[in-house]
Design a protein around this motif. Sequence first.
Motif, PDB file in Angstrom:
ATOM      1  N   GLU A 151     -57.376   6.102  38.908  1.00  0.00           N
ATOM      2  CA  GLU A 151     -58.664   6.791  38.688  1.00  0.00           C
ATOM      3  C   GLU A 151     -58.640   8.199  39.296  1.00  0.00           C
ATOM      4  O   GLU A 151     -59.194   9.144  38.730  1.00  0.00           O
ATOM      5  CB  GLU A 151     -59.809   5.961  39.301  1.00  0.00           C
ATOM      6  CG  GLU A 151     -60.117   4.699  38.488  1.00  0.00           C
ATOM      7  CD  GLU A 151     -60.788   3.594  39.298  1.00  0.00           C
ATOM      8  OE1 GLU A 151     -61.158   2.577  38.695  1.00  0.00           O
ATOM      9  OE2 GLU A 151     -60.924   3.730  40.536  1.00  0.00           O
ATOM     10  N   THR A 152     -57.948   8.320  40.438  1.00  0.00           N
ATOM     11  CA  THR A 152     -57.872   9.648  41.080  1.00  0.00           C
ATOM     12  C   THR A 152     -57.014  10.590  40.234  1.00  0.00           C
ATOM     13  O   THR A 152     -57.309  11.789  40.142  1.00  0.00           O
ATOM     14  CB  THR A 152     -57.307   9.510  42.519  1.00  0.00           C
ATOM     15  OG1 THR A 152     -58.033   8.478  43.178  1.00  0.00           O
ATOM     16  CG2 THR A 152     -57.455  10.805  43.304  1.00  0.00           C
ATOM     17  N   ALA A 203     -56.908  10.580  37.028  1.00  0.00           N
ATOM     18  CA  ALA A 203     -57.821  11.009  35.954  1.00  0.00           C
ATOM     19  C   ALA A 203     -58.749  12.120  36.463  1.00  0.00           C
ATOM     20  O   ALA A 203     -58.941  13.143  35.784  1.00  0.00           O
ATOM     21  CB  ALA A 203     -58.626   9.817  35.444  1.00  0.00           C
ATOM     22  N   GLU A 204     -59.274  11.942  37.671  1.00  0.00           N
ATOM     23  CA  GLU A 204     -60.179  12.971  38.235  1.00  0.00           C
ATOM     24  C   GLU A 204     -59.443  14.294  38.443  1.00  0.00           C
ATOM     25  O   GLU A 204     -59.972  15.366  38.161  1.00  0.00           O
ATOM     26  CB  GLU A 204     -60.719  12.517  39.601  1.00  0.00           C
ATOM     27  CG  GLU A 204     -61.830  11.491  39.507  1.00  0.00           C
ATOM     28  CD  GLU A 204     -62.046  10.772  40.852  1.00  0.00           C
ATOM     29  OE1 GLU A 204     -61.642  11.312  41.899  1.00  0.00           O
ATOM     30  OE2 GLU A 204     -62.599   9.660  40.805  1.00  0.00           O
ATOM     31  N   GLU A 205     -58.212  14.214  38.937  1.00  0.00           N
ATOM     32  CA  GLU A 205     -57.447  15.445  39.206  1.00  0.00           C
ATOM     33  C   GLU A 205     -57.073  16.159  37.901  1.00  0.00           C
ATOM     34  O   GLU A 205     -56.983  17.381  37.860  1.00  0.00           O
ATOM     35  CB  GLU A 205     -56.180  15.134  40.028  1.00  0.00           C
ATOM     36  CG  GLU A 205     -56.462  14.730  41.467  1.00  0.00           C
ATOM     37  CD  GLU A 205     -57.104  15.838  42.298  1.00  0.00           C
ATOM     38  OE1 GLU A 205     -56.959  17.026  41.963  1.00  0.00           O
ATOM     39  OE2 GLU A 205     -57.800  15.487  43.283  1.00  0.00           O
ATOM     40  N   LEU A 227     -58.948  16.141  35.214  1.00  0.00           N
ATOM     41  CA  LEU A 227     -60.197  16.804  34.809  1.00  0.00           C
ATOM     42  C   LEU A 227     -60.437  18.053  35.654  1.00  0.00           C
ATOM     43  O   LEU A 227     -60.864  19.094  35.148  1.00  0.00           O
ATOM     44  CB  LEU A 227     -61.371  15.821  34.946  1.00  0.00           C
ATOM     45  CG  LEU A 227     -62.695  16.289  34.378  1.00  0.00           C
ATOM     46  CD1 LEU A 227     -62.588  16.513  32.867  1.00  0.00           C
ATOM     47  CD2 LEU A 227     -63.796  15.255  34.652  1.00  0.00           C
ATOM     48  N   ALA A 228     -60.097  17.946  36.948  1.00  0.00           N
ATOM     49  CA  ALA A 228     -60.324  19.072  37.866  1.00  0.00           C
ATOM     50  C   ALA A 228     -59.446  20.283  37.528  1.00  0.00           C
ATOM     51  O   ALA A 228     -59.716  21.396  37.978  1.00  0.00           O
ATOM     52  CB  ALA A 228     -60.076  18.618  39.306  1.00  0.00           C
ATOM     53  N   MET A 238     -57.493  10.328  30.175  1.00  0.00           N
ATOM     54  CA  MET A 238     -58.230   9.798  31.332  1.00  0.00           C
ATOM     55  C   MET A 238     -58.651   8.349  31.069  1.00  0.00           C
ATOM     56  O   MET A 238     -58.583   7.494  31.957  1.00  0.00           O
ATOM     57  CB  MET A 238     -59.456  10.670  31.604  1.00  0.00           C
ATOM     58  CG  MET A 238     -59.073  12.061  32.107  1.00  0.00           C
ATOM     59  SD  MET A 238     -60.468  13.184  32.106  1.00  0.00           S
ATOM     60  CE  MET A 238     -61.573  12.358  33.226  1.00  0.00           C
ATOM     61  N   LYS A 280     -57.963   4.915  33.106  1.00  0.00           N
ATOM     62  CA  LYS A 280     -59.069   4.051  33.554  1.00  0.00           C
ATOM     63  C   LYS A 280     -58.935   2.629  32.996  1.00  0.00           C
ATOM     64  O   LYS A 280     -59.318   1.664  33.645  1.00  0.00           O
ATOM     65  CB  LYS A 280     -60.414   4.664  33.146  1.00  0.00           C
ATOM     66  CG  LYS A 280     -60.749   5.920  33.954  1.00  0.00           C
ATOM     67  CD  LYS A 280     -62.055   6.525  33.485  1.00  0.00           C
ATOM     68  CE  LYS A 280     -62.255   7.909  34.064  1.00  0.00           C
ATOM     69  NZ  LYS A 280     -63.339   8.629  33.393  1.00  0.00           N
ATOM     70  N   ALA A 337     -53.183  13.524  43.511  1.00  0.00           N
ATOM     71  CA  ALA A 337     -53.800  12.193  43.569  1.00  0.00           C
ATOM     72  C   ALA A 337     -52.989  11.278  44.478  1.00  0.00           C
ATOM     73  O   ALA A 337     -53.544  10.503  45.272  1.00  0.00           O
ATOM     74  CB  ALA A 337     -53.901  11.601  42.163  1.00  0.00           C
TER      75      ALA A 337
END
Length: 524
Positions: free
Chosen positions: A71-72, A74-76, A78-79, A107, A111, A203
């Motif tokens: 999940e991290t 995916a966040e990174e 997006l970031a 992403m 997930k 991540a």
Amino acid sequence: MTLTGKNILGFNHSAKGSKTFFAINPFTQENLNTPHYEATQEEVGQAVVLAEVAFKSYKEKNNVDKAIFLETIAEEILALGNALIQTGQLETGLPEGRLTEERVRTMNQLKLFATLLREGSWVDARIDFADPNREPFPKPDTRQMQRPLGPVGVFGASNFPLAFSVAGGDTASALAAGCPVVVKGHPAHPGTSELVGVAITKAAKKCNMPGGIFSLVQGISVDVGLSIVEHPLIKAIGFTGSYQGGKALFDVANKREEPIPVYAEMGSSNPVFILPEILKQKKETIAEGLKNSILLGVGQFCTNPGLIITNATEEGQVFEKLLASEIKKSPSATMLTPNIQNAYNKGLEKLKANPSVDLLSKGIANDGATQGITELLKTTGKDFLSNKDLEKENFGPSSILINTEDSSEMLAIAKSLKGHLTATIHGTEDDLKNHLELVKILERKVGRLLLNQYPTGVEVCQSMVHGGPFPATTDSQMTSVGAGAITRFTRPVCFQNFPEFLLPAELKTPNPLGISRIENAKRI
Ligand code: NAP
């Protein structure tokens, strides 16, 4: 973020080699600015050794820690924001909207595996409790579950710079399975690969993962990829790309002292069968739908409908005209790389040089570099059956319309097919009742069978199969998309007569994780 052009070996950047290469902007066919360092054999070796070291601690992490890591990532990703989309556009020519959608898909893949890990039953735990009183011999306590294989090599494809690349389905499923990953980035989009690689590294640091959990090595010569496949510590390969590439790596892996599985997802020409009744009722809709499917992504999809099989009836002739006129109105667009465009054009020339193939219709040529112009070719069922080369994928926006004399010739074509990723049938209920044999034959030829839809667009979900018999893949038992992809990187291990404290949590008697298991042959 400024691109360094360096390889990523665990938590370090590295540029030991003297060879550099550049991404090419397909809009101009000019080199982009960043020189990318081709990884040396020593750097590849370093990445693999780091992965082996990381494996020892990563495989012991619990499912929740691994899920948070995915999940991290995916966040990174997006970031990375617009920098990722802009770099992707410059390197691949793909439109902003497509890349933004592909980022969402990438992403979501991460997930999906995080959800699978949190739920936990994917390990397929099976327990047979001991029975000391069984006659004539006591029954031992045996417990089985899926365990990770070890370091995995992943090859990214050119046509999905995010979803089938550095943090794509192969990487996500291997990390979910508990395997560190060494990625060979596709040379068409090295900057995009580096950005995503940095996101994964960030991540990993945030989640206290070992450094060697992920490495990215780049290069334009096949040596980089071969060094990964030949390294004795690599235990499996995930590959997405051409038949030539996948088969070459498969052969190398099988010649190793210890052969390893190569899950190569390769090209396919995805036959579409249009049955007589539906042809009468929906020819306009099907012609438009097929045109859209052929053109999607400038035809650069492994699920592109490259073969359209229909009957040479009066209705069939009207359909042919409709599809030809749809294609004629279709504008060209920028392909991924000059090499892919050249291969597409050469493939078309070869097809058209075949006396049994005619050009039916050609799209509009737009100005600009690296244009892929759509073409619709035509042949007869009889000629298709005697020209096995016509079944091969020509990667790009073309398709061959095959006019069959009758339903039995259609069946003969279905029977003659090799393995494909998909096959599609367009038919009414009556059509299907009259063509039951066709459905049965096609089921043996593909990984996904579609009815009254179009093959492009692969849903990422639990039930998806993106695979199929050879030559679509090198392992028809597996899928590269969807939850099932995880078991490509695991193997079953049986623990016999183990004390509770030594068993993995998934196999402990009180079932502390509360997962679904088979206990004494009953699903609990
Ligand atoms: P590709 O040219 O085969 O490249 C894929 C990767 O394999 C690249 O990293 C490439 O590196 C490497 N490679 C190719 N030949 C090699 C060899 N002989 N030895 C070592 N490494 C080798 O394919 P692509 O251009 O990326 O993609 C287009 C193809 O992929 C189409 O056929 C398409 O249908 C297929 N595809 C399949 C799927 C699927 O899921 N089945 C999905 C997307 C695309 P180098 O470039 O450095 O050689």
